[in-house]
Design a protein around this motif. Sequence first.
Motif, PDB file in Angstrom:
ATOM      1  N   ILE A   6      14.626   0.605  -7.922  1.00 38.70           N
ATOM      2  CA  ILE A   6      13.005   0.585  -7.626  1.00 38.70           C
ATOM      3  C   ILE A   6      12.384  -0.003  -8.939  1.00 38.70           C
ATOM      4  O   ILE A   6      11.211  -0.141  -8.913  1.00 38.70           O
ATOM      5  CB  ILE A   6      12.592   1.860  -7.264  1.00 38.70           C
ATOM      6  CG1 ILE A   6      13.156   2.977  -8.461  1.00 38.70           C
ATOM      7  CG2 ILE A   6      12.908   2.074  -5.851  1.00 38.70           C
ATOM      8  CD1 ILE A   6      12.389   4.242  -8.449  1.00 38.70           C
ATOM      9  N   ARG A  18       4.072   5.930 -10.520  1.00 41.42           N
ATOM     10  CA  ARG A  18       3.786   4.721  -9.955  1.00 41.42           C
ATOM     11  C   ARG A  18       4.327   4.671  -8.570  1.00 41.42           C
ATOM     12  O   ARG A  18       5.209   5.711  -8.206  1.00 41.42           O
ATOM     13  CB  ARG A  18       4.731   3.785 -10.575  1.00 41.42           C
ATOM     14  CG  ARG A  18       4.408   3.164 -11.882  1.00 41.42           C
ATOM     15  CD  ARG A  18       3.052   2.512 -12.075  1.00 41.42           C
ATOM     16  NE  ARG A  18       3.275   1.281 -11.605  1.00 41.42           N
ATOM     17  CZ  ARG A  18       3.606   0.097 -12.054  1.00 41.42           C
ATOM     18  NH1 ARG A  18       4.040   0.119 -13.155  1.00 41.42           N
ATOM     19  NH2 ARG A  18       3.570  -1.071 -11.372  1.00 41.42           N
ATOM     20  N   VAL A  19       4.000   3.870  -7.602  1.00 39.02           N
ATOM     21  CA  VAL A  19       4.159   4.172  -6.305  1.00 39.02           C
ATOM     22  C   VAL A  19       5.095   3.009  -5.857  1.00 39.02           C
ATOM     23  O   VAL A  19       5.336   1.953  -6.417  1.00 39.02           O
ATOM     24  CB  VAL A  19       2.792   3.844  -5.343  1.00 39.02           C
ATOM     25  CG1 VAL A  19       3.215   3.560  -4.023  1.00 39.02           C
ATOM     26  CG2 VAL A  19       1.723   4.801  -5.675  1.00 39.02           C
ATOM     27  N   ARG A  21       7.032   1.610  -2.443  1.00 44.55           N
ATOM     28  CA  ARG A  21       6.990   1.556  -0.804  1.00 44.55           C
ATOM     29  C   ARG A  21       8.343   0.890  -0.309  1.00 44.55           C
ATOM     30  O   ARG A  21       8.863  -0.148  -0.659  1.00 44.55           O
ATOM     31  CB  ARG A  21       5.976   0.596  -0.344  1.00 44.55           C
ATOM     32  CG  ARG A  21       4.368   1.170  -0.507  1.00 44.55           C
ATOM     33  CD  ARG A  21       3.472   0.628   0.242  1.00 44.55           C
ATOM     34  NE  ARG A  21       1.957   0.801  -0.168  1.00 44.55           N
ATOM     35  CZ  ARG A  21       1.323   0.063  -0.816  1.00 44.55           C
ATOM     36  NH1 ARG A  21       1.285  -1.227  -0.620  1.00 44.55           N
ATOM     37  NH2 ARG A  21       0.063   0.568  -1.448  1.00 44.55           N
TER      38      ARG A  21
ATOM     39  N   VAL B 798      -1.016  -1.944  -8.639  1.00 41.79           N
ATOM     40  CA  VAL B 798      -0.219  -2.355  -7.430  1.00 41.79           C
ATOM     41  C   VAL B 798       1.107  -1.385  -7.780  1.00 41.79           C
ATOM     42  O   VAL B 798       1.605  -0.913  -8.585  1.00 41.79           O
ATOM     43  CB  VAL B 798       0.335  -3.674  -7.832  1.00 41.79           C
ATOM     44  CG1 VAL B 798      -0.874  -4.676  -7.616  1.00 41.79           C
ATOM     45  CG2 VAL B 798       1.111  -4.065  -9.039  1.00 41.79           C
ATOM     46  N   PRO B 799       1.994  -1.266  -6.446  1.00 38.56           N
ATOM     47  CA  PRO B 799       3.178  -0.716  -6.380  1.00 38.56           C
ATOM     48  C   PRO B 799       3.949  -1.195  -7.256  1.00 38.56           C
ATOM     49  O   PRO B 799       4.325  -2.324  -7.635  1.00 38.56           O
ATOM     50  CB  PRO B 799       3.472  -0.521  -4.848  1.00 38.56           C
ATOM     51  CG  PRO B 799       2.321  -0.978  -4.315  1.00 38.56           C
ATOM     52  CD  PRO B 799       1.467  -1.880  -5.041  1.00 38.56           C
ATOM     53  N   MET B 800       4.956  -0.115  -7.814  1.00 37.26           N
ATOM     54  CA  MET B 800       6.073  -0.802  -8.691  1.00 37.26           C
ATOM     55  C   MET B 800       6.972  -1.488  -7.887  1.00 37.26           C
ATOM     56  O   MET B 800       7.594  -2.393  -8.444  1.00 37.26           O
ATOM     57  CB  MET B 800       6.576   0.391  -9.293  1.00 37.26           C
ATOM     58  CG  MET B 800       7.773   0.485 -10.237  1.00 37.26           C
ATOM     59  SD  MET B 800       8.052   1.704 -11.405  1.00 37.26           S
ATOM     60  CE  MET B 800       8.673   2.857  -9.934  1.00 37.26           C
ATOM     61  N   ASP B 801       7.332  -1.173  -6.749  1.00 37.58           N
ATOM     62  CA  ASP B 801       8.179  -1.849  -5.960  1.00 37.58           C
ATOM     63  C   ASP B 801       7.993  -1.694  -4.367  1.00 37.58           C
ATOM     64  O   ASP B 801       7.367  -0.668  -4.011  1.00 37.58           O
ATOM     65  CB  ASP B 801       9.695  -1.196  -6.398  1.00 37.58           C
ATOM     66  CG  ASP B 801      10.698  -2.116  -5.611  1.00 37.58           C
ATOM     67  OD1 ASP B 801      10.628  -3.049  -5.431  1.00 37.58           O
ATOM     68  OD2 ASP B 801      11.634  -1.464  -5.211  1.00 37.58           O
ATOM     69  N   GLU B 802       8.177  -2.610  -3.798  1.00 36.96           N
ATOM     70  CA  GLU B 802       7.800  -2.921  -2.257  1.00 36.96           C
ATOM     71  C   GLU B 802       9.005  -3.398  -1.624  1.00 36.96           C
ATOM     72  O   GLU B 802       9.238  -4.546  -2.002  1.00 36.96           O
ATOM     73  CB  GLU B 802       6.639  -3.330  -2.180  1.00 36.96           C
ATOM     74  CG  GLU B 802       5.852  -3.030  -0.847  1.00 36.96           C
ATOM     75  CD  GLU B 802       4.322  -3.405  -0.859  1.00 36.96           C
ATOM     76  OE1 GLU B 802       3.676  -3.057   0.139  1.00 36.96           O
ATOM     77  OE2 GLU B 802       3.873  -4.050  -1.898  1.00 36.96           O
ATOM     78  N   GLN B 803       9.645  -2.923  -0.722  1.00 39.29           N
ATOM     79  CA  GLN B 803      10.546  -3.587   0.124  1.00 39.29           C
ATOM     80  C   GLN B 803      10.824  -3.248   1.538  1.00 39.29           C
ATOM     81  O   GLN B 803      10.440  -2.099   1.844  1.00 39.29           O
ATOM     82  CB  GLN B 803      12.123  -3.135  -0.267  1.00 39.29           C
ATOM     83  CG  GLN B 803      12.265  -3.480  -2.090  1.00 39.29           C
ATOM     84  CD  GLN B 803      13.774  -2.702  -2.229  1.00 39.29           C
ATOM     85  OE1 GLN B 803      14.845  -2.972  -1.636  1.00 39.29           O
ATOM     86  NE2 GLN B 803      13.769  -2.164  -3.498  1.00 39.29           N
TER      87      GLN B 803
END
Lengths: 111, 810
Positions: A6, A18-19, A21, B798-803
């Motif tokens: 992540i 932190r977010v 998704r 912004v999100p740190m990660d998006e998958q």
Amino acid sequence: MKRVHIGNISEIAEKRSRVVRLGALEIAVFKLTGGALKAIENRCPHKAGKLSEGIVCDHHVFCPLHDWKIDLNDGLVQAPDEGCVTSFQVEVDEQSGEMYLHIPEESILAS
Amino acid sequence: MKKKLVLIGNGMAGVSCIEQLLKLAPNRYDITVFGKEPHPNYNRILLSSVLAGDADMKDIVINDWSWYEENHITLHTGQTVTKIDTKRKLVTSDGGITAPYDELIIATGSLPFMLPLPGADKEGVIAFRDIKDCETMMEAAKQYKKAIVIGGGLLGLEAARGLLNLHMEVTVVHINEYLMNLQLDRTASLLLQQELERQGMKFLLKKNSETILGKKRVTGLRFSDGSEEKADLIVMAVGIRPNVALAKSCGIEINRGIVVNDFLETNVPNVYAVGECVEHRGIAYGLVAPLYEQGAVLAKRLAGVETAGYQGTVVSTKLKVSGVNVFSAGEYKDEPGTRTVRVQDDFEGVYKKAVIRDGKVIGAVLFGDTSDSSRLFAMIRSGEDVSGKEKTVLLGEGGAKPKSGADLVAAMSDDEIVCGCNGVSKGAIVKAIQEKGCSSVNDIKACTKASGSCGGCKPLVADVLTYVLGADGVKTVKEGICGCTTLGRDEVVEAIRSMRLTTSKEVMNVLEWSNPEGCSKCRPALNYYLGMVWPEEHEDERESRFVNERNHANIQKDGTYSVVPRMYGGVTTPKDLKKIAEIAEKYEVPLVKVTGGQRIDLLGVKKEDLPAMWADLDMPSGYAYGKALRTVKTCVGSTFCRFGTQDSIGMGITLEKKFERLNTPAKVKMAVSGCPRNCAEATIKDFGVVAIDGGWELHVGGNGGTKLRGSDLLCKVKTEDEVVEWAGAYLQYYRETGKYNERTSEWLERVGLDTIKAALERKEDREALVERIDKTLSLTKDPWKEIIEQQEQRKTFVPMDEQPAESILK
Ligand code: SRM
Ligand SMILES: Cc1cc2nc3c(=O)[nH]c(=O)nc-3n(C[C@H](O)[C@H](O)[C@H](O)COP(=O)(O)OP(=O)(O)OC[C@H]3O[C@@H](n4cnc5c(N)ncnc54)[C@H](O)[C@@H]3O)c2cc1C
Ligand code: SF4
Ligand code: FES
């Protein structure tokens, strides 16, 4: 159980979050004072407040909407309120600082 | 796919179970609720209070319509479920609504038992069970004079008291020789009868009702001994029966009620039952405390949380009739093998009895003084051995001398239950007072639910408050700035100054905070005090800022934000308006609104869009979210208005430009009006300016919010420069002496207008204050610009990660 990369621990400031998704799931990853990482679902059991925006005190976060206090170790809401947030395991590579989340497949799919 | 959960019966037990379930597993089920009554879930217990005129129908709603919506519960009111197909797992209502279920809860409550007397179907013969019955009684009282209540139990007496309050003549007919014979012994029952007779109630005891008289509407009641009594209204309150017809019709095992095991499971898989319709270990309960316990167990079961199961409940009752204190619990009758301790005081009208068997208190009756009720009830439930000190059970350690409520509370152990309906202990209330800062019975109700159902424990809750916070006034007690310390605002600020503390961490260490990193109350407060005392040295602690001040936008209930750019003095230009319009379209802003503060609000913006939107706007932040200067409202003033005496717009813009970005203990609002007609409402602002011919009036301490407060006149000045000087001095004095989160309206009342006038009177004092505020102002930067420019900060939006799910699972 899936192990998902992540990001790097340096991307989160201490006492902040932190977010992330993943599919249908939104997770808040917290860095506590001293660097310990905690991950919980980014959704307060009260009225779905974004816990990632709460004030972090030791291993607790206060929900930004109505101030419920949640233990980041187990996701348990503190008295007198009640409830529980799903918590997840975060792993960090000591050398590189890369972070990995362990999540059950169902949670990623469930809406 | 979520599992489907259907609840039949939108009443107290069923919905309380759903509430618990939502806390434990908010996302596990798609929930559908069927309710026969046309109302959302309400507090049936308080119907007695509604009838007695102590509460309003609207006060007794427990979960209003929006609660169902917010929790995504499908609610069908006015729909009676008539069929359960346990094979296909479907329920159907009389209105033709069908719902499939994976798990089904039956919570159909009970039905009032109607004596099968000839004439029982006449107009004016009713039960006392729901809102409709209550309304019928209130209507009847307007037209008719005479009422009979059949049944001298709890419910009957509460109905009778209510009808008395509605100015009816009321006779209570009871089959037994003693009132409330199921809860009281003879002595207590006679005392109760005397008291109620004194209040105007009449009684016909040992009477067997035979026929209800009248043509269409009831006119009276005949008894088996041949005597008659006139009546225009008959309320039957002779008991309840578990409402089991529906369950029975689909093959669920029934005895007196729906038979369930310790996990509230019926004999049919996936079908559960809770509440008054249930029979558990041979008992069907008729009070909420056990039903809530059942609901909590079932909720755990459905949430997959471990539970030891429901073990049954010892119940206690209180009569909710004003002026009469009656309490009963457990086995209250003198039976062979029991011995009792009794106190009777005819002078005070007090009677107390505790029944003891094998060294344990097994029951109690109290009349007149019920202050020992929770202590006795705790003894009954814990089964503690009192051998050898039986007398102290009623008399307490010190004998019979009267004790204050707070003394009694002091003697209670922490786990003793104060609110029986909701199972809230003394310890939980003490904690709410100490940690959540509760300082009134209402606060405690909101925090813990104590006193939220029948309200019988309110006096005891108040005693707990006095016990914790001291006798003289609940708010005058010295309170720390939060639960982490006993130090007040002034002590903390003094320590920051004298010990040169510059970070929250230092403050908490040096002043020995009980929580190592504080709480959501003190962290923002300390950050403010530090910044106020050390504007240069202290580095703002973003992690101690409330979300709005950290993200420089106001968080909305769904996690989006609002954006309010500055519009100095409420004045804008076509160019700016076009720009705002274009940006609103570009970012698909769901709502554009003119605020009550004379500017434009773009609502519903996603967090990740904020920095880009601010960059596109290229306007300063309006600080609509901060403990800072908000707006400076202005009226047209002399520029256009025929009455205007001064340039109020110009003055407003000057003030807004001067003090924008200033951190203050709480938000600060200003306004400038061009004449005493005061179109800018300056006299309900923290700092309001009203132009007069040849000068300006300066008004302070106004508030148009929660608690309306008209401002006080601080002074009159002649020039615009003087207005700015006084405003600066006043604001800085507030910054230096105000408590965090204290508006000027509260601050002014606390410190006194004279103190403030004295502090600002001399020019050199004002100048010193202005110098300090100018120092602070010179260090501020526009936060939107700052974030746009700093990559580090911008990234956090912004999100740190998006998958997507697919890529993770492949
Ligand atoms: C946007 C606006 C309503 C509107 O659409 O007009 C507004 C919106 C909110 N107000 Fe207000 N107030 C707005 C003008 C007012 C006014 C009128 C005024 O300023 O002239 C008042 C009464 C005047 C006063 O404060 O003296 C007002 C008294 C409050 C209060 C009560 C404050 C008090 O001390 O009693 C709160 C609650 C609080 O601050 O704790 C509040 C709190 C709020 C919050 C921030 C609630 C929150 O904490 O989330 C609202 C944010 C809504 C959102 O989701 O974005 N708002 N609020 C107005 C913004 C004005 C602006 O341009 O900055
Ligand atoms: C006036 C009064 C005063 C009281 N005072 C006290 C008190 O002081 N202390 C105390 O502990 N208790 C008190 N009680 C008792 C308490 O209110 C009940 O124990 C409690 O409400 C029972 O909860 P329940 O959910 O089992 O039933 P209910 O609250 O009755 O809920 C059942 C609901 O199911 C609905 N329903 C029934 N069948 C169907 C169907 N087939 N389809 C759809 N819906 C259906 C009913 O209309 C009802 O709304 C009092 C009761 C009354 C009437
Ligand atoms: S009055 Fe203010 S706080 Fe209340 S709903 Fe309206 S905007 Fe929100
Ligand atoms: S949504 Fe979290 S406390 Fe209300």
